[in-house]
Design an enzyme around this catalytic site. Structure first.
Site, PDB file in Angstrom:
ATOM      1  N   ARG A  51      36.551  41.188  42.190  1.00 23.72           N
ATOM      2  CA  ARG A  51      36.363  41.587  40.793  1.00 23.72           C
ATOM      3  C   ARG A  51      36.359  40.323  39.948  1.00 23.72           C
ATOM      4  O   ARG A  51      36.613  39.243  40.454  1.00 23.72           O
ATOM      5  CB  ARG A  51      37.397  42.645  40.332  1.00 23.72           C
ATOM      6  CG  ARG A  51      38.767  42.615  40.927  1.00 23.72           C
ATOM      7  CD  ARG A  51      39.568  41.407  40.610  1.00 23.72           C
ATOM      8  NE  ARG A  51      39.568  41.116  39.181  1.00 23.72           N
ATOM      9  CZ  ARG A  51      39.840  39.947  38.652  1.00 23.72           C
ATOM     10  NH1 ARG A  51      40.140  38.901  39.438  1.00 23.72           N
ATOM     11  NH2 ARG A  51      39.824  39.734  37.364  1.00 23.72           N
ATOM     12  N   GLY A  52      36.073  40.502  38.645  1.00 22.22           N
ATOM     13  CA  GLY A  52      35.872  39.332  37.797  1.00 22.22           C
ATOM     14  C   GLY A  52      34.369  39.066  37.736  1.00 22.22           C
ATOM     15  O   GLY A  52      33.702  39.040  38.788  1.00 22.22           O
ATOM     16  N   ALA A  53      33.841  38.869  36.524  1.00 16.60           N
ATOM     17  CA  ALA A  53      32.388  38.849  36.334  1.00 16.60           C
ATOM     18  C   ALA A  53      31.662  37.818  37.216  1.00 16.60           C
ATOM     19  O   ALA A  53      30.737  38.175  37.963  1.00 16.60           O
ATOM     20  CB  ALA A  53      32.074  38.637  34.856  1.00 16.60           C
ATOM     21  N   ASP A 240      32.965  39.515  30.274  1.00 12.80           N
ATOM     22  CA  ASP A 240      32.093  40.187  31.242  1.00 12.80           C
ATOM     23  C   ASP A 240      30.655  40.232  30.766  1.00 12.80           C
ATOM     24  O   ASP A 240      29.727  40.336  31.555  1.00 12.80           O
ATOM     25  CB  ASP A 240      32.600  41.597  31.532  1.00 12.80           C
ATOM     26  CG  ASP A 240      33.844  41.506  32.384  1.00 12.80           C
ATOM     27  OD1 ASP A 240      34.926  41.281  31.819  1.00 12.80           O
ATOM     28  OD2 ASP A 240      33.711  41.600  33.622  1.00 12.80           O
TER      29      ASP A 240
END
Ligand code: MRU
EC number: 5.3.1.23
Length: 351
Positions: A51-53, A240
């Protein structure tokens, strides 16, 4: 060259295999999954293994490599007709972080250049590696630009996880914090626990601890008191998606922090690479906001914590208007007071 305070990598491509550190298990166990198919990568993104953009963009790029490899191995020169289902699954795995579709668009551009009767895999693998490594060097650059505007004695609050785990390595907002810490500019770091996935307590606190950087956790709801008691002078977060006017979608709770910061005279910095900027959307009102299952709110670590049958509203991102932001930091440099329109001047070739 690798920086100090930079010890973690969430994504590895080694011996023709994709490894993802399973972030759902942290900080209790450090396990890597080996993924062989693009649909497994799509599921890993959807289920928050990665996860994490920027990290989901990189994972999607390697997912595209797996799609192309499988199509070429099974269909030979007809591989092009057999990648669309995988690309569609990767593209739909999470809606808000634009880095995901930015990476897939770059993979498609590379695929379009491959001549007939050629093995496409080396070309797409080289591009995925390049996207991965470029993200890390961009984070190093943003670390320097962001630290340059922080000043001395910075007392910082950060939200969610924007570090090595959320990127190729080093981090965006956490990269600025790492660089500023190395330079001796940081007095104290606070991290919101970041309900409901607890990226702050499970991931940010763990990451900083791995790097020997002290951090103090707080419940999300304590941020107002923290500012009222003048314990911080900066909020530093990632993004994001940033729209052309400078509005920022980031982890739910970011908007509340920006409003609180404005009221208390605390400065607010957003740190994100250009792969997070969506030039096609004019303002934050146009950003698709992911809604996740009610169970993420009504349960905690597998235990039910709300009465049976209760519904929950669970948007996982919110939008911070540009007029609440003091600085946006990209790999090209920092824009102060981005509401005056300076973001476009850093990227003059974007339309
Ligand atoms: O739901 P997540 O954990 O993917 O959300 C992550 C964030 O909101 C981060 O702040 C953002 O992706 C920036 S990461 C460098």
């Amino acid at each position: 060259m690798k920086q100090t305070h930079d010890n973690l990598r969430p994504i590895r491509w080694e011996n023709d295999q994709l490894y993802l550190l399973d972030q759902r298990k942290l900080p209790f166990s450090r396990e890597e999954l080996v993924l062989h198919h693009a649909h497994e990568v799509a599921a890993a993104i959807r289920d928050m293994v990665v996860r994490g953009a920027p990290a989901i963009g990189i994972a999607a790029a390697y997912g595209a490599v797996l799609a192309v490899r499988q199509a070429y191995t099974t269909q030979g020169q007809h591989w092009r007709e057999h990648i669309e289902t995988d690309f569609a699954q990767l593209s739909a795995s999470r809606p808000t972080a634009v880095n995901l579709n930015w990476a897939l668009a770059r993979m498609r551009e590379a695929l379009a250049t491959i001549p007939p009767n050629t093995d496409p895999v080396p070309t797409v693998l080289q591009l995925a590696d390049q996207i991965h490594h470029r993200d890390i060097t961009d984070n190093y650059a943003m670390g320097e630009f962001g630290a340059d505007i922080l000043g001395e004695g910075a007392c910082i609050l950060t939200h969610c996880n924007t570090g090595s785990l959320a990127t190729g390595g080093y981090g965006t907002a956490l990269g600025v914090i790492r660089t500023a810490y190395r330079r001796g500019q940081v007095s104290v770091i606070f991290a919101d626990e970041t309900r409901p996935w607890l990226q702050g307590s499970r991931l940010t606190a763990w990451e900083l601890q791995q790097d020997g950087i002290p951090v103090t956790l707080l419940p999300d709801s304590a941020a107002g008191s923290l500012m009222q008691q003048k314990k911080i002078n900066w909020v530093i977060v990632g993004a994001d998606r940033i729209t052309a006017n400078g509005d920022v979608a980031n982890k739910i709770g970011t908007y509340s922090l920006a409003v609180l910061a404005k009221y208390h005279g605390v400065r607010f910095m957003v740190v994100a690479p250009s792969s997070t900027i969506d030039w096609q959307r004019d303002s934050g009102a146009d950003i698709p906001i992911e809604q996740r299952a009610a169970e993420e709110v009504t349960t905690l670590a597998g235990q039910t914590i709300a009465p049976a049958g209760i519904g929950a509203w669970n948007p996982v991102f919110d939008v911070t208007p540009v007029n609440l932001i003091d600085a946006i930091v990209t790999e090209r440099g920092a824009v102060l007071e981005p509401c005056r329109g300076g973001l476009r001047q850093l990227f003059p070739h974007q339309n």
